[in-house]
Write a protein that holds these residues in place. Structure first.
Motif, PDB file in Angstrom:
ATOM      1  N   SER A   7     -43.967  13.460 -61.939  1.00 36.14           N
ATOM      2  CA  SER A   7     -45.183  14.006 -62.763  1.00 36.14           C
ATOM      3  C   SER A   7     -46.032  12.470 -62.978  1.00 36.14           C
ATOM      4  O   SER A   7     -45.168  11.389 -63.352  1.00 36.14           O
ATOM      5  N   SER A   8     -47.211  12.397 -62.863  1.00 37.92           N
ATOM      6  CA  SER A   8     -48.199  11.379 -63.155  1.00 37.92           C
ATOM      7  C   SER A   8     -48.601  11.288 -64.549  1.00 37.92           C
ATOM      8  O   SER A   8     -49.206  10.218 -65.065  1.00 37.92           O
ATOM      9  N   LEU A   9     -48.223  12.256 -65.392  1.00 42.69           N
ATOM     10  CA  LEU A   9     -48.844  12.494 -66.763  1.00 42.69           C
ATOM     11  C   LEU A   9     -47.926  11.181 -67.846  1.00 42.69           C
ATOM     12  O   LEU A   9     -46.975  10.994 -67.385  1.00 42.69           O
ATOM     13  N   VAL A  10     -48.762  10.924 -68.957  1.00 41.31           N
ATOM     14  CA  VAL A  10     -47.983  10.285 -69.758  1.00 41.31           C
ATOM     15  C   VAL A  10     -47.771  11.182 -70.763  1.00 41.31           C
ATOM     16  O   VAL A  10     -47.794  12.339 -70.663  1.00 41.31           O
ATOM     17  N   ALA A  11     -46.498  10.827 -71.705  1.00 40.11           N
ATOM     18  CA  ALA A  11     -45.843  11.982 -72.471  1.00 40.11           C
ATOM     19  C   ALA A  11     -46.968  12.791 -73.374  1.00 40.11           C
ATOM     20  O   ALA A  11     -46.793  13.833 -73.116  1.00 40.11           O
ATOM     21  N   LEU A  12     -47.845  12.186 -73.884  1.00 37.70           N
ATOM     22  CA  LEU A  12     -48.757  12.854 -74.718  1.00 37.70           C
ATOM     23  C   LEU A  12     -49.553  13.905 -73.951  1.00 37.70           C
ATOM     24  O   LEU A  12     -49.768  14.973 -74.394  1.00 37.70           O
ATOM     25  N   GLU A  13     -49.903  13.484 -72.780  1.00 35.62           N
ATOM     26  CA  GLU A  13     -50.616  14.424 -71.822  1.00 35.62           C
ATOM     27  C   GLU A  13     -49.937  15.541 -71.514  1.00 35.62           C
ATOM     28  O   GLU A  13     -50.338  17.004 -71.433  1.00 35.62           O
ATOM     29  N   SER A  14     -48.491  15.215 -71.155  1.00 36.65           N
ATOM     30  CA  SER A  14     -47.642  16.434 -70.917  1.00 36.65           C
ATOM     31  C   SER A  14     -47.426  17.576 -72.190  1.00 36.65           C
ATOM     32  O   SER A  14     -47.505  18.734 -71.993  1.00 36.65           O
ATOM     33  N   VAL A  15     -47.482  16.850 -73.295  1.00 40.96           N
ATOM     34  CA  VAL A  15     -47.451  17.632 -74.573  1.00 40.96           C
ATOM     35  C   VAL A  15     -48.602  18.536 -74.775  1.00 40.96           C
ATOM     36  O   VAL A  15     -48.550  19.692 -75.129  1.00 40.96           O
ATOM     37  N   VAL A  16     -49.943  17.951 -74.502  1.00 45.70           N
ATOM     38  CA  VAL A  16     -51.083  18.533 -74.671  1.00 45.70           C
ATOM     39  C   VAL A  16     -51.273  19.623 -73.722  1.00 45.70           C
ATOM     40  O   VAL A  16     -51.805  20.859 -73.806  1.00 45.70           O
ATOM     41  N   ALA A  17     -50.729  19.403 -72.369  1.00 47.49           N
ATOM     42  CA  ALA A  17     -50.785  20.341 -71.376  1.00 47.49           C
ATOM     43  C   ALA A  17     -50.055  21.854 -71.770  1.00 47.49           C
ATOM     44  O   ALA A  17     -50.473  22.852 -71.403  1.00 47.49           O
ATOM     45  N   ALA A  18     -48.859  21.480 -72.143  1.00 49.13           N
ATOM     46  CA  ALA A  18     -47.995  22.480 -72.502  1.00 49.13           C
ATOM     47  C   ALA A  18     -48.771  23.256 -73.883  1.00 49.13           C
ATOM     48  O   ALA A  18     -48.802  24.614 -73.792  1.00 49.13           O
ATOM     49  N   LEU A  19     -49.264  22.602 -74.722  1.00 51.00           N
ATOM     50  CA  LEU A  19     -50.199  23.446 -75.607  1.00 51.00           C
ATOM     51  C   LEU A  19     -51.314  24.250 -75.216  1.00 51.00           C
ATOM     52  O   LEU A  19     -51.540  25.618 -75.475  1.00 51.00           O
ATOM     53  N   ARG A  20     -51.960  23.616 -74.283  1.00 48.28           N
ATOM     54  CA  ARG A  20     -53.183  24.285 -73.471  1.00 48.28           C
ATOM     55  C   ARG A  20     -52.740  25.655 -72.632  1.00 48.28           C
ATOM     56  O   ARG A  20     -53.618  26.260 -72.344  1.00 48.28           O
ATOM     57  N   ALA A  21     -51.654  25.493 -72.377  1.00 52.53           N
ATOM     58  CA  ALA A  21     -51.105  26.737 -71.614  1.00 52.53           C
ATOM     59  C   ALA A  21     -51.272  28.050 -72.355  1.00 52.53           C
ATOM     60  O   ALA A  21     -51.002  29.051 -71.777  1.00 52.53           O
ATOM     61  N   GLY A  22     -51.073  27.882 -73.623  1.00 54.98           N
ATOM     62  CA  GLY A  22     -51.123  29.099 -74.410  1.00 54.98           C
ATOM     63  C   GLY A  22     -52.744  29.520 -74.826  1.00 54.98           C
ATOM     64  O   GLY A  22     -52.997  30.574 -75.478  1.00 54.98           O
ATOM     65  N   GLY A  23     -53.544  28.609 -74.257  1.00 54.83           N
ATOM     66  CA  GLY A  23     -54.979  29.188 -74.297  1.00 54.83           C
ATOM     67  C   GLY A  23     -55.979  27.827 -74.356  1.00 54.83           C
ATOM     68  O   GLY A  23     -55.597  26.812 -74.493  1.00 54.83           O
ATOM     69  N   LEU A  58     -43.729   6.639 -77.648  1.00 55.90           N
ATOM     70  CA  LEU A  58     -43.674   7.188 -76.202  1.00 55.90           C
ATOM     71  C   LEU A  58     -45.013   7.776 -75.528  1.00 55.90           C
ATOM     72  O   LEU A  58     -45.023   8.182 -74.590  1.00 55.90           O
ATOM     73  N   ALA A  59     -45.834   8.135 -76.480  1.00 60.57           N
ATOM     74  CA  ALA A  59     -46.971   8.608 -76.370  1.00 60.57           C
ATOM     75  C   ALA A  59     -47.739   8.395 -75.166  1.00 60.57           C
ATOM     76  O   ALA A  59     -48.061   9.347 -74.200  1.00 60.57           O
ATOM     77  N   LEU A  60     -47.819   7.271 -74.766  1.00 58.65           N
ATOM     78  CA  LEU A  60     -48.637   6.802 -73.715  1.00 58.65           C
ATOM     79  C   LEU A  60     -47.605   6.229 -72.540  1.00 58.65           C
ATOM     80  O   LEU A  60     -48.280   5.647 -71.571  1.00 58.65           O
ATOM     81  N   GLU A  61     -46.611   6.382 -72.693  1.00 61.73           N
ATOM     82  CA  GLU A  61     -45.517   6.012 -71.608  1.00 61.73           C
ATOM     83  C   GLU A  61     -45.740   7.092 -70.463  1.00 61.73           C
ATOM     84  O   GLU A  61     -45.587   8.387 -70.831  1.00 61.73           O
ATOM     85  N   PRO A  62     -45.674   6.662 -69.295  1.00 60.10           N
ATOM     86  CA  PRO A  62     -45.570   7.660 -68.206  1.00 60.10           C
ATOM     87  C   PRO A  62     -44.152   8.525 -68.241  1.00 60.10           C
ATOM     88  O   PRO A  62     -43.199   7.820 -68.723  1.00 60.10           O
ATOM     89  N   LEU A  63     -44.144   9.526 -67.862  1.00 58.34           N
ATOM     90  CA  LEU A  63     -43.001  10.367 -67.856  1.00 58.34           C
ATOM     91  C   LEU A  63     -41.850   9.790 -66.965  1.00 58.34           C
ATOM     92  O   LEU A  63     -40.783   9.812 -66.998  1.00 58.34           O
ATOM     93  N   SER A  64     -42.529   9.392 -65.660  1.00 62.47           N
ATOM     94  CA  SER A  64     -41.484   8.614 -64.836  1.00 62.47           C
ATOM     95  C   SER A  64     -40.741   7.538 -65.204  1.00 62.47           C
ATOM     96  O   SER A  64     -39.869   7.266 -64.653  1.00 62.47           O
ATOM     97  N   ALA A  65     -41.356   6.747 -66.319  1.00 64.33           N
ATOM     98  CA  ALA A  65     -40.815   5.571 -66.876  1.00 64.33           C
ATOM     99  C   ALA A  65     -39.699   5.816 -68.041  1.00 64.33           C
ATOM    100  O   ALA A  65     -39.118   4.981 -68.307  1.00 64.33           O
ATOM    101  N   LEU A  66     -39.585   7.165 -68.336  1.00 60.93           N
ATOM    102  CA  LEU A  66     -38.902   7.584 -69.412  1.00 60.93           C
ATOM    103  C   LEU A  66     -37.329   7.543 -69.115  1.00 60.93           C
ATOM    104  O   LEU A  66     -36.870   7.911 -68.023  1.00 60.93           O
ATOM    105  N   SER A  67     -36.513   7.280 -69.993  1.00 62.12           N
ATOM    106  CA  SER A  67     -35.063   7.793 -69.692  1.00 62.12           C
ATOM    107  C   SER A  67     -34.957   9.011 -69.806  1.00 62.12           C
ATOM    108  O   SER A  67     -35.783   9.810 -70.396  1.00 62.12           O
ATOM    109  N   VAL A 108     -39.305  14.752 -75.186  1.00 63.60           N
ATOM    110  CA  VAL A 108     -40.573  15.194 -74.729  1.00 63.60           C
ATOM    111  C   VAL A 108     -40.637  16.590 -74.351  1.00 63.60           C
ATOM    112  O   VAL A 108     -41.442  17.278 -74.846  1.00 63.60           O
ATOM    113  N   SER A 109     -39.457  16.978 -73.470  1.00 64.11           N
ATOM    114  CA  SER A 109     -39.523  18.377 -73.210  1.00 64.11           C
ATOM    115  C   SER A 109     -39.227  19.235 -74.398  1.00 64.11           C
ATOM    116  O   SER A 109     -40.109  20.329 -74.404  1.00 64.11           O
ATOM    117  N   LEU A 110     -38.584  19.058 -75.564  1.00 61.77           N
ATOM    118  CA  LEU A 110     -38.600  19.763 -76.857  1.00 61.77           C
ATOM    119  C   LEU A 110     -39.826  19.674 -77.291  1.00 61.77           C
ATOM    120  O   LEU A 110     -40.257  20.888 -77.827  1.00 61.77           O
TER     121      LEU A 110
END
Length: 268
Positions: A100-116, A139-148, A155-157
Protein backbone atom coordinates in the motif's frame (compact mmCIF):
# COMPACT_ATOMS: atom_id res chain seq x y z
CA UNK A 1 -20.42 -11.24 32.47
CA UNK A 2 -18.59 -7.97 32.75
CA UNK A 3 -19.89 -6.09 29.71
CA UNK A 4 -22.98 -4.02 29.24
CA UNK A 5 -25.90 -5.81 27.65
CA UNK A 6 -24.66 -9.31 28.40
CA UNK A 7 -27.55 -9.95 30.79
CA UNK A 8 -30.39 -8.64 28.59
CA UNK A 9 -32.34 -11.67 27.33
CA UNK A 10 -34.09 -9.53 24.70
CA UNK A 11 -30.84 -8.84 22.82
CA UNK A 12 -30.19 -11.60 20.28
CA UNK A 13 -26.61 -10.70 19.43
CA UNK A 14 -24.68 -12.88 16.97
CA UNK A 15 -25.92 -16.32 15.91
CA UNK A 16 -24.25 -18.74 13.49
CA UNK A 17 -26.07 -21.88 12.40
CA UNK A 18 -24.91 -24.80 10.29
CA UNK A 19 -21.81 -23.06 8.91
CA UNK A 20 -20.17 -25.27 6.29
CA UNK A 21 -17.07 -24.33 4.28
CA UNK A 22 -15.18 -26.50 1.83
CA UNK A 23 -11.98 -25.83 -0.09
CA UNK A 24 -12.38 -28.15 -3.05
CA UNK A 25 -12.85 -31.63 -1.61
CA UNK A 26 -11.50 -30.67 1.81
CA UNK A 27 -14.05 -29.78 4.44
CA UNK A 28 -12.99 -27.04 6.87
CA UNK A 29 -16.23 -26.35 8.73
CA UNK A 30 -18.96 -28.97 8.84
CA UNK A 31 -22.33 -27.66 9.98
CA UNK A 32 -20.78 -25.64 12.80
CA UNK A 33 -23.10 -23.88 15.25
CA UNK A 34 -22.08 -21.09 17.59
CA UNK A 35 -23.91 -20.41 20.83
CA UNK A 36 -25.53 -16.94 20.83
CA UNK A 37 -22.79 -14.36 21.39
CA UNK A 38 -24.17 -11.42 23.36
CA UNK A 39 -23.33 -7.72 23.33
CA UNK A 40 -20.97 -6.85 26.15
CA UNK A 41 -18.94 -10.04 25.80
CA UNK A 42 -15.46 -10.74 24.49
CA UNK A 43 -15.51 -14.18 22.87
CA UNK A 44 -12.30 -15.96 21.90
CA UNK A 45 -12.22 -18.62 19.19
CA UNK A 46 -9.51 -21.10 20.12
CA UNK A 47 -8.31 -24.46 18.86
CA UNK A 48 -5.36 -26.12 17.15
CA UNK A 49 -4.01 -25.16 13.74
CA UNK A 50 -6.40 -25.93 10.87
CA UNK A 51 -9.40 -26.02 13.21
CA UNK A 52 -11.14 -23.45 10.99
CA UNK A 53 -11.00 -20.45 13.35
CA UNK A 54 -9.94 -17.87 10.74
CA UNK A 55 -12.27 -19.42 8.17
CA UNK A 56 -15.21 -19.07 10.55
CA UNK A 57 -14.32 -15.46 11.29
CA UNK A 58 -14.14 -14.63 7.58
CA UNK A 59 -17.45 -16.39 6.97
CA UNK A 60 -19.12 -14.31 9.68
CA UNK A 61 -17.62 -11.19 8.07
CA UNK A 62 -19.06 -12.28 4.69
CA UNK A 63 -15.56 -12.55 3.21
CA UNK A 64 -15.70 -16.32 2.76
CA UNK A 65 -18.39 -18.27 0.87
CA UNK A 66 -20.27 -20.64 3.16
CA UNK A 67 -23.47 -22.58 3.62
CA UNK A 68 -25.55 -21.83 6.69
CA UNK A 69 -26.81 -18.67 8.30
CA UNK A 70 -25.21 -15.80 10.24
CA UNK A 71 -27.61 -13.50 12.07
CA UNK A 72 -26.82 -10.21 13.79
CA UNK A 73 -29.69 -9.17 16.07
CA UNK A 74 -31.93 -11.37 13.95
CA UNK A 75 -30.86 -9.91 10.59
CA UNK A 76 -29.18 -12.19 8.05
CA UNK A 77 -25.77 -10.64 7.33
CA UNK A 78 -25.66 -12.26 3.88
CA UNK A 79 -28.84 -10.41 2.88
CA UNK A 80 -27.89 -7.09 4.43
CA UNK A 81 -27.02 -4.21 2.04
CA UNK A 82 -23.25 -3.84 1.77
CA UNK A 83 -23.18 -0.31 3.19
CA UNK A 84 -25.37 -1.28 6.13
CA UNK A 85 -23.14 -4.27 6.82
CA UNK A 86 -20.02 -2.07 6.59
CA UNK A 87 -21.39 0.02 9.45
CA UNK A 88 -22.44 -3.01 11.49
CA UNK A 89 -19.33 -5.19 11.17
CA UNK A 90 -15.66 -4.35 11.68
CA UNK A 91 -13.05 -6.91 10.61
CA UNK A 92 -9.35 -6.96 11.50
CA UNK A 93 -7.36 -9.43 9.36
CA UNK A 94 -4.17 -11.16 10.48
CA UNK A 95 -2.10 -8.74 8.38
CA UNK A 96 -2.73 -5.68 6.25
CA UNK A 97 -2.26 -6.11 2.48
CA UNK A 98 1.32 -5.48 1.40
CA UNK A 99 2.37 -2.79 -1.06
CA UNK A 100 0.00 0.00 0.00
CA UNK A 101 1.17 3.52 -0.83
CA UNK A 102 -1.11 5.13 1.78
CA UNK A 103 0.04 6.69 5.00
CA UNK A 104 -1.55 5.35 8.17
CA UNK A 105 -4.10 8.13 8.59
CA UNK A 106 -5.23 7.83 4.96
CA UNK A 107 -5.79 4.10 5.43
CA UNK A 108 -8.02 4.69 8.46
CA UNK A 109 -9.94 7.42 6.60
CA UNK A 110 -10.42 5.02 3.67
CA UNK A 111 -11.86 2.42 6.05
CA UNK A 112 -14.23 5.04 7.48
CA UNK A 113 -15.44 6.09 4.05
CA UNK A 114 -16.17 2.47 3.11
CA UNK A 115 -19.31 2.91 5.19
CA UNK A 116 -20.56 5.85 3.13
CA UNK A 117 -19.84 9.45 2.19
CA UNK A 118 -18.46 11.70 4.91
CA UNK A 119 -16.95 15.21 4.64
CA UNK A 120 -13.14 15.20 4.41
CA UNK A 121 -12.55 17.31 7.51
CA UNK A 122 -14.91 15.19 9.62
CA UNK A 123 -13.34 11.98 8.30
CA UNK A 124 -9.83 13.16 9.15
CA UNK A 125 -10.90 14.24 12.65
CA UNK A 126 -12.72 10.96 13.35
CA UNK A 127 -9.83 8.82 12.11
CA UNK A 128 -7.29 10.85 14.08
CA UNK A 129 -9.35 10.56 17.26
CA UNK A 130 -9.36 6.76 16.93
CA UNK A 131 -5.59 6.68 16.38
CA UNK A 132 -5.04 8.89 19.42
CA UNK A 133 -7.20 6.59 21.54
CA UNK A 134 -5.03 3.63 20.48
CA UNK A 135 -1.81 5.50 21.17
CA UNK A 136 -0.66 5.57 17.53
CA UNK A 137 -1.28 9.21 16.60
CA UNK A 138 2.47 9.64 16.00
CA UNK A 139 2.18 7.16 13.10
CA UNK A 140 -0.51 9.14 11.27
CA UNK A 141 1.75 10.41 8.46
CA UNK A 142 3.97 7.33 8.25
CA UNK A 143 3.65 5.15 5.13
CA UNK A 144 2.13 1.76 5.91
CA UNK A 145 5.07 0.14 4.12
CA UNK A 146 7.48 1.70 6.66
CA UNK A 147 5.67 0.41 9.77
CA UNK A 148 6.70 -2.56 11.87
CA UNK A 149 4.43 -5.56 12.12
CA UNK A 150 3.14 -4.46 15.52
CA UNK A 151 2.47 -0.92 14.32
CA UNK A 152 0.58 -2.24 11.32
CA UNK A 153 -1.54 -4.37 13.66
CA UNK A 154 -2.57 -1.30 15.64
CA UNK A 155 -3.40 0.62 12.44
CA UNK A 156 -5.46 -2.36 11.34
CA UNK A 157 -7.39 -2.21 14.62
CA UNK A 158 -8.03 1.50 14.01
CA UNK A 159 -9.44 0.63 10.58
CA UNK A 160 -11.71 -2.02 12.11
CA UNK A 161 -13.22 0.21 14.80
CA UNK A 162 -13.35 3.60 13.06
CA UNK A 163 -16.94 3.05 11.83
CA UNK A 164 -18.07 2.22 15.39
CA UNK A 165 -19.33 -1.27 14.47
CA UNK A 166 -21.88 -3.30 16.40
CA UNK A 167 -19.84 -6.49 15.77
CA UNK A 168 -16.04 -6.52 15.88
CA UNK A 169 -14.14 -9.50 14.44
CA UNK A 170 -10.38 -9.84 14.95
CA UNK A 171 -8.09 -12.52 13.51
CA UNK A 172 -5.07 -13.07 15.76
CA UNK A 173 -4.87 -9.40 16.75
CA UNK A 174 -1.97 -9.84 19.21
CA UNK A 175 0.30 -11.95 17.00
CA UNK A 176 2.82 -9.19 16.16
CA UNK A 177 2.55 -7.13 19.34
CA UNK A 178 4.92 -6.80 22.27
CA UNK A 179 3.50 -7.34 25.75
CA UNK A 180 2.67 -3.69 26.41
CA UNK A 181 0.75 -3.31 23.16
CA UNK A 182 -1.01 -6.63 23.75
CA UNK A 183 -2.35 -5.21 27.01
CA UNK A 184 -3.34 -1.96 25.30
CA UNK A 185 -5.18 -3.76 22.51
CA UNK A 186 -6.95 -6.25 24.76
CA UNK A 187 -7.90 -3.47 27.18
CA UNK A 188 -9.43 -1.61 24.24
CA UNK A 189 -11.41 -4.71 23.27
CA UNK A 190 -12.73 -4.98 26.81
CA UNK A 191 -13.74 -1.30 26.70
CA UNK A 192 -15.46 -1.71 23.33
CA UNK A 193 -17.38 -4.74 24.58
CA UNK A 194 -18.31 -2.85 27.73
CA UNK A 195 -20.06 -0.27 25.56
CA UNK A 196 -22.42 -2.99 24.32
CA UNK A 197 -20.61 -4.37 21.28
CA UNK A 198 -20.06 -7.99 20.34
CA UNK A 199 -16.32 -8.73 20.16
CA UNK A 200 -15.02 -12.00 18.67
CA UNK A 201 -11.28 -12.68 18.39
CA UNK A 202 -9.10 -15.59 17.31
CA UNK A 203 -6.30 -16.07 19.85
CA UNK A 204 -3.67 -18.80 20.00
CA UNK A 205 -2.38 -17.80 23.43
CA UNK A 206 -4.69 -19.56 25.88
CA UNK A 207 -3.21 -17.60 28.78
CA UNK A 208 -4.37 -14.35 27.20
CA UNK A 209 -7.71 -15.92 26.36
CA UNK A 210 -8.19 -17.00 29.97
CA UNK A 211 -7.41 -13.52 31.26
CA UNK A 212 -9.41 -11.38 28.83
CA UNK A 213 -12.29 -13.46 27.48
CA UNK A 214 -15.80 -13.76 28.87
CA UNK A 215 -16.35 -16.85 26.75
CA UNK A 216 -14.09 -19.27 24.91
CA UNK A 217 -15.35 -21.30 21.96
CA UNK A 218 -13.06 -24.29 21.50
CA UNK A 219 -13.06 -25.56 17.90
CA UNK A 220 -11.94 -28.96 16.69
CA UNK A 221 -12.62 -31.05 13.59
CA UNK A 222 -14.79 -28.42 11.93
CA UNK A 223 -17.18 -28.20 14.88
CA UNK A 224 -17.66 -26.37 18.16
CA UNK A 225 -16.15 -28.78 20.67
CA UNK A 226 -16.88 -26.76 23.81
CA UNK A 227 -18.06 -23.31 24.81
CA UNK A 228 -18.25 -21.48 28.09
CA UNK A 229 -16.35 -19.43 30.62
CA UNK A 230 -12.56 -19.87 30.55
CA UNK A 231 -12.60 -22.01 33.69
CA UNK A 232 -15.25 -24.26 32.11
CA UNK A 233 -13.40 -24.76 28.82
CA UNK A 234 -9.73 -24.73 29.82
CA UNK A 235 -9.65 -28.07 31.61
CA UNK A 236 -7.02 -30.83 31.40
CA UNK A 237 -9.55 -33.18 29.82
CA UNK A 238 -10.59 -30.76 27.05
CA UNK A 239 -6.99 -29.70 26.36
CA UNK A 240 -6.08 -33.37 25.94
CA UNK A 241 -9.00 -33.97 23.57
CA UNK A 242 -8.49 -30.88 21.41
CA UNK A 243 -4.77 -30.13 21.57
CA UNK A 244 -3.40 -33.59 22.32
CA UNK A 245 -1.42 -32.45 25.35
CA UNK A 246 -1.17 -33.38 28.99
CA UNK A 247 -1.67 -30.15 30.88
CA UNK A 248 -2.19 -28.77 34.36
CA UNK A 249 -4.59 -25.88 34.85
CA UNK A 250 -3.70 -23.92 37.97
CA UNK A 251 -4.31 -20.52 39.53
CA UNK A 252 -1.66 -17.89 40.16
CA UNK A 253 -1.47 -15.80 43.35
CA UNK A 254 -4.01 -13.37 41.84
CA UNK A 255 -6.44 -16.13 40.94
CA UNK A 256 -5.77 -16.10 37.20
CA UNK A 257 -5.72 -19.31 35.18
CA UNK A 258 -2.32 -20.68 34.17
CA UNK A 259 -1.86 -23.56 31.74
CA UNK A 260 1.25 -25.72 32.17
CA UNK A 261 1.97 -28.20 29.39
CA UNK A 262 3.74 -31.34 30.60
CA UNK A 263 3.90 -33.20 27.29
CA UNK A 264 1.95 -34.86 24.53
CA UNK A 265 -1.12 -36.74 25.55
CA UNK A 266 -0.96 -40.46 24.99
CA UNK A 267 -4.41 -41.78 23.99
CA UNK A 268 -5.66 -44.67 26.10
Amino acid sequence: MRGAGAQDPKVRGLEAKGITVRYGRRGVLDGLDLPPLRPGEVTVLAGPNAAGKSTLLRAIAQLQPYRGQVLLDGADLARMPAQTRAHAVGFMPQTLPAGSSLVALESVVAALRAGGTIPARQADATAMAVMEKLGIAALALEPLSALSGGQRQMVSLAQAIVRDPRLLLLDEPTSALDMARQVRLLSELRRLAGEGRIVVAVLHDLGLAAQWADRIVLMHGGHTHASGRPDEVLTPALLAQVYGVTARVERCSQGRIMILIDGEHAPA
